[in-house]
Design a protein around this motif. Sequence first.
Motif: not given
Length: 305
Positions: A154-160, A151-152
């Motif tokens: 594009v470019g911020a959908r992966y989070r550590f 739902n985030a």
Amino acid sequence: MRITNGYFGNTMLHSLQKSNGKVADLMTQISSGYRVQRPSDDPIAAVRLLLIDRDQAMLGQYRSNIDSLSIRLQQNEIRLNGMLKDVESAYELMTWATDGSNTSADLNAMAGTLESLRDNLLSQVNATDNDGNYLFSGTKTDTPAVTYDPNAAVGARYRFTGNTDTQQVVVGQGVAQAANVSADDMEALLNQIDSALELLKDPNVDVNDPATRAVLEASQDALLNGVGVLGAKIAKLGGAQNTISLLDENHAAMLVSNGQAAQVIGELDYAEAYDRLNNYVTAVQGSYQIYSRVMQLSPFDVILR
């Protein structure tokens, strides 16, 4: 002064018990091969042997820690090598994608390969060991290193979602080695790949459009940087494995040395022990003979003479 039979008998019995005790101690020493059976045998040697036993136990624990750590580092290295291959393949694909002669269809075809590489990279980043602990989440081993939020933007959908803390393992006296590697730098790389992938899937994508080229070239740069970062992590792991391997060899040598020292300190001199044993046995036999002869004597024997 007259010595009673009872007094003489008790005295002889005490002497025989003491001698028999010495014989029993010597037999125990001979059967075990060690002269120090209890601290009173040689207090100084007993203390030294206790210190050696303590060192042996510590060295054994260090070696056990090193064995477990070596397996963990090998697992990390295998996974990092897998990540590196995926990132290198993605970099080559991005290099090809930036070729100005590519058509929209060409770029759309590349999207499938890049998507597979992205998903495989995420799988490697979130790898677990045999116990289900995440390898690259720092000390948050029950949490995936990187999570995906569809739902985030594009470019911020992966989070550590792990941390960068290290799991320290004691491998020597005052020496600890990190058992884990953090994957915090994979968040930005996965997001950059995701941004490029979104463009490549567009049916009308134009490689020569400045905005498109900017995204593709940024992804290319991010992937090249990722190759360097992963290569450095792998090299660091290799150095750590060499270090603990040398430590393990040193610990093994110390175990042998301590064993030899313990043998020198506590080893029985068999020649001396057998000589002492023979002396004690002879003394005991003599005591029995004297006791037997004395007990047969009577004051009347002297009077009659």
